[in-house]
Design a protein around this motif. Structure first.
Motif, short mmCIF file in Angstrom:
data_model
loop_
_atom_site.label_atom_id
_atom_site.label_comp_id
_atom_site.label_asym_id
_atom_site.label_seq_id
_atom_site.Cartn_x
_atom_site.Cartn_y
_atom_site.Cartn_z
N LEU A 22 -1.01 -1.84 8.15
CA LEU A 22 0.17 -2.16 8.96
C LEU A 22 1.21 -1.06 8.80
O LEU A 22 1.60 -0.73 7.68
CB LEU A 22 0.79 -3.49 8.53
N GLY B 131 0.78 -1.24 0.00
CA GLY B 131 0.00 0.00 0.00
C GLY B 131 0.81 1.27 0.00
O GLY B 131 0.27 2.34 0.24
N ARG C 70 -11.44 -8.97 6.07
CA ARG C 70 -10.63 -9.79 6.96
C ARG C 70 -11.30 -10.09 8.29
O ARG C 70 -11.21 -11.21 8.81
CB ARG C 70 -9.30 -9.05 7.15
N ASN C 71 -12.00 -9.10 8.84
CA ASN C 71 -12.60 -9.33 10.17
C ASN C 71 -13.82 -10.25 10.13
O ASN C 71 -14.28 -10.69 11.18
CB ASN C 71 -12.92 -8.00 10.88
N ASP D 15 -18.66 -4.36 13.36
CA ASP D 15 -18.06 -3.58 12.27
C ASP D 15 -17.97 -4.38 10.97
O ASP D 15 -17.02 -4.25 10.19
CB ASP D 15 -16.65 -3.13 12.69
N SER E 108 -18.65 -5.39 7.22
CA SER E 108 -19.07 -4.83 5.92
C SER E 108 -20.02 -5.78 5.21
O SER E 108 -20.70 -5.39 4.27
CB SER E 108 -17.84 -4.60 5.03
N LYS F 168 -9.95 -16.76 15.66
CA LYS F 168 -10.15 -15.43 16.23
C LYS F 168 -11.26 -15.43 17.27
O LYS F 168 -11.49 -14.43 17.92
CB LYS F 168 -10.51 -14.44 15.12
N GLU G 8 -9.39 -0.31 6.42
CA GLU G 8 -10.75 -0.80 6.26
C GLU G 8 -11.63 -0.17 7.34
O GLU G 8 -11.15 0.55 8.22
CB GLU G 8 -10.78 -2.34 6.34
N ARG G 9 -12.88 -0.47 7.25
CA ARG G 9 -13.87 0.07 8.18
C ARG G 9 -13.47 -0.09 9.64
O ARG G 9 -13.67 0.83 10.44
CB ARG G 9 -15.20 -0.65 7.89
N ASN G 10 -12.85 -1.21 9.99
CA ASN G 10 -12.53 -1.40 11.41
C ASN G 10 -11.35 -0.54 11.87
O ASN G 10 -11.09 -0.45 13.06
CB ASN G 10 -12.30 -2.89 11.73
N ILE H 189 -11.39 2.67 11.34
CA ILE H 189 -11.99 3.99 11.59
C ILE H 189 -12.70 3.92 12.93
O ILE H 189 -13.68 3.19 13.10
CB ILE H 189 -12.95 4.35 10.43
N ASP I 193 -6.99 -7.26 14.01
CA ASP I 193 -7.36 -7.66 12.66
C ASP I 193 -7.24 -6.51 11.66
O ASP I 193 -8.02 -6.38 10.72
CB ASP I 193 -8.81 -8.18 12.66
N SER I 194 -6.21 -5.70 11.85
CA SER I 194 -6.00 -4.54 10.97
C SER I 194 -5.35 -4.93 9.66
O SER I 194 -4.36 -5.65 9.64
CB SER I 194 -5.11 -3.51 11.68
N SER I 195 -5.92 -4.44 8.56
CA SER I 195 -5.25 -4.59 7.27
C SER I 195 -4.20 -3.51 7.06
O SER I 195 -3.33 -3.64 6.20
CB SER I 195 -6.27 -4.51 6.13
N HIS J 113 -1.95 -3.84 -3.76
CA HIS J 113 -1.93 -3.19 -2.44
C HIS J 113 -2.78 -3.91 -1.41
O HIS J 113 -3.03 -3.37 -0.33
CB HIS J 113 -2.35 -1.73 -2.55
N THR K 18 -5.06 0.67 2.16
CA THR K 18 -5.26 -0.57 2.92
C THR K 18 -6.19 -0.45 4.14
O THR K 18 -6.59 -1.47 4.69
CB THR K 18 -3.92 -1.18 3.42
#
Lengths: 454, 454
Positions: free
Chosen positions: B415, A86, A436-437, A411, A413, A452, B435-437, B439, B411-413, A332, B433
Motif C-alpha cells: 500500500l 513496511g 492474501r489472494n 497467481d 503461491s 472476493k 507479494e507475487r501478485n 509483480i 488484493d495488494s499487500s 511489516h 510487503t
C-alpha cells in the motif's frame, strides 16, 4: 436469516499440537451466528442433515480447491501505524519512535485522516482473514471512536483502545494526554461510546483499557486505569517487558518487574492481553498464569525491536494463555499466516541458537521449537482463549468466524498436488504458503463480511 | 527487434548499503537485450532521447503505481522438491530426508513427472520475479535435461545441475548414481547437452557441476567433478558447512573443513556457489574470498535445518561474494522478497541474540544486522557478482533482467500513500510487503517472459 450450512474440507486446531482435518464436513450455523453442529460423513445424522440443508436451499458446497479454516485472531495491532507498514524499519528505535511513529500518531487529531486510514486497515485485515483484531488506537478520543465505527461498519470483531500516555518525561509535547485525569475521563467516555454503538450485536466490538506501557504513563494514570477496568468489567492491553530497555526502565522506576507492577495497579486480569512479554521472569509467568491473563506473542516485530525471542515453550508449559500478534507496524506484515511462519522461525532460532561460533550445546535453549499446528493454534484457538471468546474453532456453541482459502486462484503461491498431498499436507501448505489472494470469503459472527468472489 | 525504452520510477541497489531511486528515469534497451543508457530527467540527453523513443513508437511509460526493479537472483533451489514446498517441515531432518525428500527426488526417473513439476516451477519463479535461478536437479540425466529445456522455453536465466550422489553409505539404494564413473560421464553429457541447446542465446541457460555435498559423494566423484569443472570451464555448486552435522561429518572424514576439502578437490573457483556455509571458519572465509567464490545465504531454510545463522556481516566485511537463495523446499517460500525479509530477521536475531535469560551483552554478536537495502543488494547485484553475470542493476552494458511491480493491483499487500511515502519509502515497502501478485511483468535478457497484464 435462518442460518446456513457449508459442506467441504474443514481444517482447524481445537487442541494445541494436533490438527483436525475433515473432508466433506457439514458445518451448520444458526440464525444467531453460532455453530450448531459439525458433522462428519460417517456421523449418523450426516445424510439427513445434508438433505435438509439442500432442500431448504441453505447449503453451500465448497469446491475441491477450497478449504474452510477458522478466522485469524490478531492480538496486537497499532492501528494508526498502518500507513507506515513496511517502512522506516532500518532506523534505530529512538528515531523510529520520535521521528516517524509519534508524528504519524499525532495526525489522528484529524478525524478525516483517521477515517481514511482506519477504513483501509479494517478492510485489509479482513482481506487477510483476520476476523478478530485487538487494536491500540491513539491518544485521541474521537479518532478512536472512528476506529470502533469502522469495525462495526465492516463487521470485524474488534477490541479497540484509546491509548493512555500522559507522562511528560517520555511522551512528546505535541502528542500526549493533557493529564492523568483527562486520560481517565476519556477512557470512560470511550467505553461508554463503544457499548452504546448502534449495531454492536453480540458485543462485536468492545472497548479495551489501554495504557501504552508503564514508561509513558504516570502512576496516577495506571492506578486509575486499573480501577476503570475493574469497575467497567473491561478488557485491558498494554506492552510488557518487550525489550531490554523497557524491562530495565520499569525495574528502575518501580523496583519490580513490569508484570508485578502492572498487577499491583490492577491491570493484570483474566481479560488482560500483555504484548510481547519477552523478558518476563519465572515468577512473572506464574503470576500471569494464576490470573489467566493472555500474552500477545509478536514474533516478527520482536526481530526488530525486542532483543530476544519470547520464551514461548516455557510459557505454554506453564499453561499460560498465548496468542499471536502482527504488531503493525513494528512488524511489516498484516498477515497472521505470516505471523505463524515467523513464530515457527523464531522458536527454532531460540532452540538452536544463532551464533555458529558457539558450541552447539551452549547455543540455544532445548525443546523451544513449535510446528505449524501449534502456530496455527496460537493464531486461532489460543488467541480466543486469551480473549475469553468462543471463536477460533469449529464446534457447537462457537461463533462462526471463518475464512475460505482457495488454492485455485490466479497467481497463487499455494500449490496443491492432488496425487501427492494429503489433506493434512494441504493444511501445512496453507499455513506456510497461502497469501492474501488465496483468502476469498470471510465470515464474522455467521455473516459474510468480505466476498472476493462476488 | 530494435530495442525499446521504458520511462518510470526505477529502484535498484548498485552499491551495497545504499539505494538508487530515480523517478521518470528513461531506460534504453538495445536489440541484443543489453541496457544502453539510463537517463535521469536532468540529464542533457533526456528530452531528446525521450522524444526519439516516442516518435519511433518504442516507448513504454509506467503508471504512477508502477515501479521497475532488477529481476531477482535465486542462488539455491532444489527443483525436484517443488511439490513439497511448505510441507513436511514439522519433521526431524532424518525423516524429512529419508521419508519425504529422497523418495520425492527418486520420482524424477519419470520424465513426464519432471515435465509436470519443472514447468510449474519455472513459471512460478518467473511469476515471483526470479529472473536468474540456480538449480539443483536430481541424479537423473534426462529429467535434468528437461529442466534446462523448461528454462529455455520460458526464458529464465538458469544454472542447472545434475546432482551427483554416489556414496552408498549415505544415499539410498533406490536413489543414487550407480558409480562415480557414471556420475562423471553423465555430468559431462549434461554439460554438452545444455551448451548445444537450440535457442540458448547469450548462454541463457548454463550447466553447473553439482556434487550434492561431500557426505553423499565418494572422493573419486569429488575429484572427478573438480577436473570436469576445470576442463569444461563450468560453474560449480554444492552445500558447504550447512549444519553442525554436516560440518562435523567432513571434519571426521577428511580431517579438514568442508571448505578446505572442496578446495582440495578443485571445487572452489571464481564460479562456485557454496550454499549456506553457516559454520565456515575465518580461514575458510579467507580461502573463499581469495578465490572469489560465492555463497548462497538461505536465511529461511537455515531456521529449519542449520542450527545457526550465517555470519553474513563477517563475510561481507571480508569482501566475500554473497547472494541469497530460497532453498526450496528447505525454505517454504519461492519468493526472493521473502528471502530478503528473512535475511534481515536472521541478521537481527544474530545481532541481538535470542535467549532473554542471557545478559544483553553476551546474547548476540554486535553489528550483525543488515537493512532492506543490503538485503535487496544480496538478492540482485550481490547474486550477480557471485555468478559473475552482468545483471542485477540498471546500468549500461548490463543485461535487462527486470520486474514491474504494481501497487495498484487488486488484493495488494503493498500500500502506497502518496502524501506520506517518499519514493525511497516505497522501495522499502516493496522489499517488505510486495507479494507475487504485485509483480506484473518480467523481462529476461531484454525480452518480456511473463506478462500478467496481457
Amino acid at each position: 436469516m435462518t442460518g446456513f450450512s457449508l459442506r467441504g474440507t474443514i481444517m482447524h486446531t481445537p487442541e494445541r499440537g494436533t490438527c483436525d482435518v475433515v473432508e466433506r464436513a457439514l458445518v451448520e450455523v444458526g440464525a444467531d451466528g453460532a455453530i450448531t453442529r459439525v458433522l462428519k460423513p460417517d456421523d449418523a445424522e450426516y445424510e439427513t442433515a445434508l438433505e435438509e440443508a439442500r432442500t431448504a436451499g441453505r447449503l453451500t458446497e465448497l469446491s475441491g480447491n477450497q478449504y474452510l479454516l477458522p478466522g485469524l485472531i490478531d492480538l496486537h495491532i497499532h492501528a494508526p501505524q498502518w500507513p507506515q507498514l513496511g517502512k522506516s524499519l532500518h532506523l534505530p528505535l529512538y528515531d523510529w519512535l520520535q521521528n516517524c511513529t509519534f508524528p504519524l500518531e499525532a495526525k489522528y487529531a484529524d478525524t478525516a485522516f483517521a477515517d481514511r486510514v482506519y477504513g483501509s486497515l479494517v478492510s485489509s485485515l479482513l482481506a487477510n482473514g483476520t476476523t478478530t483484531a485487538v487494536y491500540f488506537a491513539t491518544a485521541h478520543l474521537e479518532a478512536t471512536q472512528r476506529l470502533a465505527d469502522h469495525c462495526i461498519e465492516k463487521g470485524q470483531r474488534g477490541f479497540v483502545g484509546k491509548v493512555v500516555m500522559d507522562d511528560p518525561e517520555q511522551c512528546p509535547d505535541y502528542y500526549r494526554d493533557a493529564s492523568a485525569a483527562q486520560a481517565l475521563d476519556e477512557t470512560v467516555a470511550f467505553i461508554e461510546y463503544v457499548r452504546g454503538l448502534d449495531g454492536n450485536g453480540s458485543e462485536l466490538v468492545r472497548p479495551i483499557v489501554t495504557p501504552r506501557f508503564i514508561p509513558s504513563c504516570s502512576d496516577d494514570a495506571l492506578s486509575g486505569l486499573g480501577a476503570i477496568a475493574h469497575d467497567h468489567k473491561c478488557h485491558v492491553q498494554t506492552h510488557c517487558s518487550e525489550s531490554d530497555w523497557e524491562h530495565s526502565f520499569v525495574l528502575d522506576r518501580h523496583g519490580k518487574t513490569d508484570t508485578q507492577s502492572l498487577a499491583d495497579f490492577g491491570l493484570i486480569t483474566r481479560h488482560t492481553v500483555l504484548a510481547h512479554s519477552n523478558f518476563i521472569s519465572d515468577p512473572d509467568m506464574d503470576l500471569i498464569g494464576n490470573v489467566g491473563a493472555g500474552i500477545a506473542h509478536c514474533p516478527l516485530s520482536n526481530f526488530y525491536f525486542s532483543n530476544a525471542v519470547f520464551p514461548l515453550r516455557a510459557a505454554l508449559n506453564k499453561g499460560l494463555h498465548v496468542g499471536l500478534g502482527t504488531d503493525i507496524s513494528g512488524g511489516h506484515s498484516a498477515s497472521m499466516l505470516h505471523a505463524c511462519r515467523y513464530a515457527v522461525a523464531a522458536s527454532r532460532a531460540l532452540e538452536d541458537g544463532v551464533d555458529a561460533a558457539l558450541a552447539a550445546e551452549t547455543r540455544g535453549r532445548a525443546n523451544a521449537r513449535i510446528d505449524f499446528m501449534e502456530a496455527f493454534w496460537l493464531a486461532t484457538a489460543g488467541g480466543a482463549q486469551a480473549l475469553d471468546l468462543k471463536v477460533g474453532r469449529f464446534a457447537p456453541g462457537y461463533r462462526f468466524d471463518a475464512m475460505l482459502v482457495d488454492a485455485g486462484v490466479e497467481d497463487s503461491s499455494l500449490l496443491v498436488w492432488d496425487d501427492l498431498d494429503t489433506a493434512e499436507d494441504v493444511f501445512q501448505k496453507i499455513v506456510y504458503t497461502a497469501e492474501r489472494n488465496n483468502i476469498r470469503k470471510v465470515w464474522v459472527d455467521g455473516i459474510i463480511r468480505l466476498d472476493k468472489t462476488a
